[in-house]
Motif scaffolding. Sequence first.
Motif, PDB file in Angstrom:
ATOM      1  N   LEU A 171      -4.620  13.409 -27.948  1.00 39.01           N
ATOM      2  CA  LEU A 171      -3.631  14.447 -28.520  1.00 39.01           C
ATOM      3  C   LEU A 171      -3.342  13.851 -29.736  1.00 39.01           C
ATOM      4  CD1 LEU A 171      -1.027  14.466 -25.298  1.00 39.01           C
ATOM      5  CD2 LEU A 171      -3.294  16.030 -25.921  1.00 39.01           C
ATOM      6  N   LEU A 172      -3.798  14.552 -30.717  1.00 42.61           N
ATOM      7  CA  LEU A 172      -3.448  14.245 -31.951  1.00 42.61           C
ATOM      8  C   LEU A 172      -2.065  15.037 -32.562  1.00 42.61           C
ATOM      9  CD1 LEU A 172      -3.851  12.702 -34.825  1.00 42.61           C
ATOM     10  CD2 LEU A 172      -5.534  14.504 -35.454  1.00 42.61           C
ATOM     11  N   PHE A 189      -1.594  18.934 -33.118  1.00 42.21           N
ATOM     12  CA  PHE A 189      -2.860  19.426 -33.967  1.00 42.21           C
ATOM     13  C   PHE A 189      -3.972  19.550 -33.229  1.00 42.21           C
ATOM     14  CE2 PHE A 189      -5.802  18.231 -37.595  1.00 42.21           C
ATOM     15  CZ  PHE A 189      -5.601  19.377 -38.061  1.00 42.21           C
ATOM     16  N   ARG A 190      -4.442  18.685 -32.366  1.00 45.90           N
ATOM     17  CA  ARG A 190      -5.796  18.874 -31.839  1.00 45.90           C
ATOM     18  C   ARG A 190      -5.546  18.253 -30.454  1.00 45.90           C
ATOM     19  NH1 ARG A 190      -6.947  21.345 -35.657  1.00 45.90           N
ATOM     20  NH2 ARG A 190      -8.718  21.604 -36.732  1.00 45.90           N
ATOM     21  N   SER A 191      -6.468  18.685 -29.459  1.00 47.55           N
ATOM     22  CA  SER A 191      -6.573  17.976 -27.963  1.00 47.55           C
ATOM     23  C   SER A 191      -7.978  18.193 -27.712  1.00 47.55           C
ATOM     24  CB  SER A 191      -5.508  19.144 -26.881  1.00 47.55           C
ATOM     25  OG  SER A 191      -5.844  18.272 -25.707  1.00 47.55           O
ATOM     26  N   ILE A 192      -8.403  16.624 -27.458  1.00 48.92           N
ATOM     27  CA  ILE A 192      -9.838  16.527 -27.266  1.00 48.92           C
ATOM     28  C   ILE A 192     -10.068  15.611 -26.069  1.00 48.92           C
ATOM     29  CG2 ILE A 192     -11.957  15.589 -28.380  1.00 48.92           C
ATOM     30  CD1 ILE A 192     -10.493  16.235 -30.995  1.00 48.92           C
ATOM     31  N   PHE A 193     -11.155  16.177 -25.230  1.00 58.56           N
ATOM     32  CA  PHE A 193     -11.339  15.609 -24.049  1.00 58.56           C
ATOM     33  C   PHE A 193     -12.774  14.774 -24.441  1.00 58.56           C
ATOM     34  CE2 PHE A 193     -14.184  15.675 -20.300  1.00 58.56           C
ATOM     35  CZ  PHE A 193     -13.495  14.778 -19.406  1.00 58.56           C
ATOM     36  N   GLY A 194     -12.735  13.197 -23.805  1.00 55.45           N
ATOM     37  CA  GLY A 194     -13.834  12.780 -23.680  1.00 55.45           C
ATOM     38  C   GLY A 194     -13.909  11.361 -24.577  1.00 55.45           C
ATOM     39  N   LEU A 201     -12.812  13.995 -32.904  1.00 63.58           N
ATOM     40  CA  LEU A 201     -11.827  13.199 -33.038  1.00 63.58           C
ATOM     41  C   LEU A 201     -11.649  12.815 -34.496  1.00 63.58           C
ATOM     42  CD1 LEU A 201      -9.213  12.522 -31.609  1.00 63.58           C
ATOM     43  CD2 LEU A 201     -10.682  10.508 -30.486  1.00 63.58           C
ATOM     44  N   PHE A 202     -12.800  12.083 -35.071  1.00 68.15           N
ATOM     45  CA  PHE A 202     -12.671  11.545 -36.350  1.00 68.15           C
ATOM     46  C   PHE A 202     -12.501  12.676 -37.255  1.00 68.15           C
ATOM     47  CE2 PHE A 202     -15.380  10.964 -40.468  1.00 68.15           C
ATOM     48  CZ  PHE A 202     -14.919   9.850 -40.880  1.00 68.15           C
TER      49      PHE A 202
END
Length: 147
Positions: free
Chosen positions: A112-113, A121-126, A135-136
């Motif tokens: 979770l960013l 701002f962003r939610s990214i799985f993995g 994510l970068f």
Amino acid sequence: MNSIIPSIPVLDLDGLAVDLMAAYKNKILLLIIYNNDCLGCTGRAIPLAYEFQQQYPSVQVVGIHANFVNREGTKANIKSIFTSGESPFPIYIDEHHKVFDQFNSEGTPQWLLISEQGELFRSIFGSQENAQNRLFYALESLVKHDN
């Protein structure tokens, strides 16, 4: 526009209640929701979180150990995954995986960013390459946007 996250209630490793949104107010947060039993978490995601902490000093990296039935984190077993015996960034416990559920996590690790304004701002799985790249780019976008 994302809405402001009112609170993220967790416990510190001594069992004291902490609201991450109050504790890290006005900071860019990179939260990693993980579990010690997740090999992708301990083998790839935790080291990646450490890398991001080094690469983006203006971003506060925070680990959240999601407790699931028979997969609960304790202060000792959470710290045991680190070779030094100490975590390189703050780690909290998500009792009964409430924070995991709050953000509709797909699994662990879930990133979770959160912006300085307290918006997701962003939610990214993995933890594999595709997730790492997303994510970068999200970090690059947010850090440049906020500075």
